[in-house]
Write an enzyme that holds these catalytic residues in place. Structure first.
Site, PDB file in Angstrom:
ATOM      1  N   GLY A  69       0.821  -1.199   0.000  1.00  0.00           N
ATOM      2  CA  GLY A  69       0.000   0.000   0.000  1.00  0.00           C
ATOM      3  C   GLY A  69       0.859   1.254   0.000  1.00  0.00           C
ATOM      4  O   GLY A  69       2.043   1.220   0.353  1.00  0.00           O
ATOM      5  N   HIS A 128       2.617 -11.974   5.837  1.00  0.00           N
ATOM      6  CA  HIS A 128       2.496 -10.536   5.603  1.00  0.00           C
ATOM      7  C   HIS A 128       3.821  -9.814   5.915  1.00  0.00           C
ATOM      8  O   HIS A 128       3.832  -8.681   6.390  1.00  0.00           O
ATOM      9  CB  HIS A 128       1.361  -9.955   6.456  1.00  0.00           C
ATOM     10  CG  HIS A 128       0.571  -8.870   5.779  1.00  0.00           C
ATOM     11  ND1 HIS A 128      -0.664  -9.070   5.210  1.00  0.00           N
ATOM     12  CD2 HIS A 128       0.834  -7.551   5.576  1.00  0.00           C
ATOM     13  CE1 HIS A 128      -1.125  -7.924   4.708  1.00  0.00           C
ATOM     14  NE2 HIS A 128      -0.218  -6.991   4.914  1.00  0.00           N
ATOM     15  N   ARG A 144       4.144  -8.599   9.510  1.00  0.00           N
ATOM     16  CA  ARG A 144       3.453  -7.352   9.866  1.00  0.00           C
ATOM     17  C   ARG A 144       2.084  -7.583  10.485  1.00  0.00           C
ATOM     18  O   ARG A 144       1.386  -6.648  10.786  1.00  0.00           O
ATOM     19  CB  ARG A 144       3.292  -6.479   8.607  1.00  0.00           C
ATOM     20  CG  ARG A 144       4.602  -5.961   8.075  1.00  0.00           C
ATOM     21  CD  ARG A 144       4.460  -5.480   6.642  1.00  0.00           C
ATOM     22  NE  ARG A 144       3.831  -4.190   6.493  1.00  0.00           N
ATOM     23  CZ  ARG A 144       4.456  -3.019   6.520  1.00  0.00           C
ATOM     24  NH1 ARG A 144       5.754  -2.989   6.708  1.00  0.00           N
ATOM     25  NH2 ARG A 144       3.800  -1.886   6.350  1.00  0.00           N
ATOM     26  N   GLY A 153       8.866  -7.830  -1.045  1.00  0.00           N
ATOM     27  CA  GLY A 153       8.201  -6.572  -0.714  1.00  0.00           C
ATOM     28  C   GLY A 153       9.153  -5.422  -0.462  1.00  0.00           C
ATOM     29  O   GLY A 153       9.552  -4.694  -1.378  1.00  0.00           O
TER      30      GLY A 153
HETATM   31  C1  LIG Z   1       5.023  -1.124   3.129  1.00  0.00           C
HETATM   32  C2  LIG Z   1       4.249  -2.406   2.978  1.00  0.00           C
HETATM   33  C3  LIG Z   1       2.912  -2.351   2.616  1.00  0.00           C
HETATM   34  C4  LIG Z   1       2.204  -3.548   2.444  1.00  0.00           C
HETATM   35  N1  LIG Z   1       0.907  -3.485   1.981  1.00  0.00           N
HETATM   36  C5  LIG Z   1       0.265  -4.630   1.681  1.00  0.00           C
HETATM   37  C6  LIG Z   1      -1.015  -4.590   1.051  1.00  0.00           C
HETATM   38  O1  LIG Z   1      -1.559  -3.534   0.776  1.00  0.00           O
HETATM   39  N2  LIG Z   1      -1.604  -5.777   0.773  1.00  0.00           N
HETATM   40  C7  LIG Z   1      -1.022  -6.993   1.067  1.00  0.00           C
HETATM   41  O2  LIG Z   1      -1.606  -8.044   0.778  1.00  0.00           O
HETATM   42  N3  LIG Z   1       0.189  -7.048   1.644  1.00  0.00           N
HETATM   43  C8  LIG Z   1       0.844  -5.903   1.936  1.00  0.00           C
HETATM   44  N4  LIG Z   1       2.094  -5.962   2.475  1.00  0.00           N
HETATM   45  C9  LIG Z   1       2.745  -7.271   2.700  1.00  0.00           C
HETATM   46  C10 LIG Z   1       3.505  -7.678   1.459  1.00  0.00           C
HETATM   47  O3  LIG Z   1       2.634  -7.913   0.374  1.00  0.00           O
HETATM   48  C11 LIG Z   1       4.338  -8.947   1.689  1.00  0.00           C
HETATM   49  O4  LIG Z   1       3.531  -9.956   2.232  1.00  0.00           O
HETATM   50  C12 LIG Z   1       5.576  -8.718   2.576  1.00  0.00           C
HETATM   51  O5  LIG Z   1       6.086  -7.419   2.407  1.00  0.00           O
HETATM   52  C13 LIG Z   1       6.661  -9.736   2.222  1.00  0.00           C
HETATM   53  O6  LIG Z   1       7.742  -9.601   3.053  1.00  0.00           O
HETATM   54  P1  LIG Z   1       9.118  -8.838   2.683  1.00  0.00           P
HETATM   55  O7  LIG Z   1       8.820  -7.365   2.768  1.00  0.00           O
HETATM   56  O8  LIG Z   1      10.031  -9.327   3.741  1.00  0.00           O
HETATM   57  O9  LIG Z   1       9.556  -9.266   1.307  1.00  0.00           O
HETATM   58  C14 LIG Z   1       2.822  -4.789   2.676  1.00  0.00           C
HETATM   59  C15 LIG Z   1       4.167  -4.818   3.070  1.00  0.00           C
HETATM   60  C16 LIG Z   1       4.878  -3.651   3.210  1.00  0.00           C
HETATM   61  C17 LIG Z   1       6.342  -3.718   3.593  1.00  0.00           C
END
Ligand SMILES: Cc1cc2nc3c(=O)[nH]c(=O)nc-3n(C[C@H](O)[C@H](O)[C@H](O)COP(=O)(O)O)c2cc1C
Length: 399
Positions: A86, A284, A287, A337
């Site tokens: 996002g 996630h 997160r 991500g």
């Molecule tokens: C800044 C940020 C925003 C994210 N927003 C979403 C989102 O809108 N929808 C979603 O399904 N996952 C979201 N995620 C999770 C990512 O899709 C993903 O699962 C995760 O970042 C993977 O881990 P990594 O950052 O270690 O590669 C977000 C992650 C981050 C870091």
């Protein structure tokens, strides 16, 4: 950052983080980098990859190697893609378009978040093969018109994120002052004042060229503004979402349907029985629920229940060697991500292109040293040994 400095200073995905920290206001950098509570799952995600070591094969003539991957009806250049994230428009001007554009040009999959800031119709025109990710309420009156909008926009692969029934306890956001919408005030002004490049290059440019940004794609209609003293985002009814809604969506959505945020073999089995086209194993990025297991650890058990349905994963993938470990364990593709978000903040579309290129080259080089000519060879022979526990992180050789 200029292309020359990018090439000289950013040698691997992890290098983007420090560059992004210097460019983004503190609450925005914290939002991207942060995880939840004690960061247990965030750390486990990275550690999981260190628990495996490669068993290389030699003298196999790897001159004809091929890193392409067929996934959900399309052949991509490499077995990795970009996670939905996002608020990319806070990392760089027109962040959503720059992210999907770079992925399109490099021929890797990219998932645009439902929390994006450019209308989905414009995103689909810009990069038609982009996958769309939605957060949905357990309420057909809310998600049915949303599905109709996503379909009319032209997206053919829909990802439903299912690991966010309630908002997570992101204490880091409280500490840095990050909220959605962002609340204009003295604290935010002071954070922004220390990042003039961001103030002029991202915030003021966005306001001048596109007006006040909104959560454009959270629902069938536009959602809350990104900056507001009083508005609030609607997170209601996510906790009522259930398999029956997914069955209804499966019936209505004629394109490819993927679940993201699954970890349990039983849930993979349920997804397969409902006719899902794929599952992204994910916590996630650490997160949501702190302590949730790393997707890499669940991959083997989940494969046993997936049948022919492709399994993908995300979380902690930072190197070509991580990508190949996941592929060797049976993942069709991995998603990444934070590093791509930092790449966007560092140098916009050129930053993302550089990140993709670095990773593609690591994968090609590592595949050769593994003695394999293609990705399927890795999965069907003993390419990995499990070390039992994660070794201590090794400090970098050169600072
Ligand atoms: C800044 C940020 C925003 C994210 N927003 C979403 C989102 O809108 N929808 C979603 O399904 N996952 C979201 N995620 C999770 C990512 O899709 C993903 O699962 C995760 O970042 C993977 O881990 P990594 O950052 O270690 O590669 C977000 C992650 C981050 C870091």
């Amino acid at each position: 950052m200029s292309p020359e400095r990018l090439a000289l200073q950013i040698l691997c995905l992890n290098d983007f983080e420090a560059a992004a920290r210097a460019r983004l206001p503190r609450p925005i950098f914290g939002y991207v980098q942060g995880a939840v509570e004690d960061n247990l799952s965030f750390r486990m995600n990275a550690d999981a990859f260190r628990q495996y070591a490669f068993i290389t094969r030699t003298l196999t003539d790897v001159s004809g190697r091929d890193t392409r991957r067929h996934l959900l009806g399309k052949t991509y250049a490499s077995p990795f893609g970009i996670c939905p994230m996002g608020l990319l428009g806070l990392s760089c001007f027109e962040g959503d378009l720059n992210m999907v554009g770079a992925a399109r040009d490099a021929d890797v999959p990219c998932i645009i978040s439902g929390a994006s800031m450019i209308p989905m119709e414009e995103i689909a025109r810009h990069a038609p093969h982009t996958w769309f990710q939605a957060y949905v309420k357990g309420n057909p009156e809310s998600y049915r018109p949303m599905l109709a909008r996503i379909d009319a926009a032209g997206f053919r692969t829909l990802v439903i994120t299912v690991d966010i029934p309630v908002s997570a306890n992101r204490e880091n956001n409280v500490r840095t002052g990050f909220t959605t919408p962002l609340r204009p005030g003295l604290r935010l002004c002071m954070d922004v004042a220390t990042r003039p490049r961001w103030l002029f290059g991202t915030l003021l440019r966005t306001l001048a060229k596109r007006g006040m940004p909104y959560f454009e794609n959270s629902f069938a209609q536009r959602g809350a503004p990104i900056f507001s003293r009083t508005a609030s985002r609607d997170f209601g009814e996510r906790d009522t979402l259930a398999w029956s809604h997914l069955a209804d969506m499966r019936e209505r959505w004629k394109g490819r349907l993927v679940l993201k945020g699954v970890l349990a073999p039983d849930d993979v089995d349920a997804a397969r029985r409902l006719g899902m086209d794929g599952v992204i194993l994910s916590n996630h990025g650490g997160r949501q629920l702190d302590g949730a297991v790393s997707p890499l650890h669940m991959l083997r058990d989940c494969l046993g229940r997936a049948g022919a349905m492709p399994l993908m994963l995300d979380g902690g993938v930072r190197r070509g060697s991580d990508v190949l470990k996941a592929v060797a364990l049976g993942a069709r593709c991995v998603f990444i991500g934070r590093p791509f978000n930092f790449a966007l903040a560092t140098a916009g579309r050129a930053g993302v292109a550089h990140a993709i290129d670095l990773l593609k080259r690591e994968i090609d080089r590592d595949l050769a040293m593994l003695g394999a000519n293609d990705l399927d060879q890795l999965a069907c022979r003993a390419s990995l040994c499990h070390l039992g526990r994660a070794p201590e992180p090794v400090p970098p050789m050169l600072a």
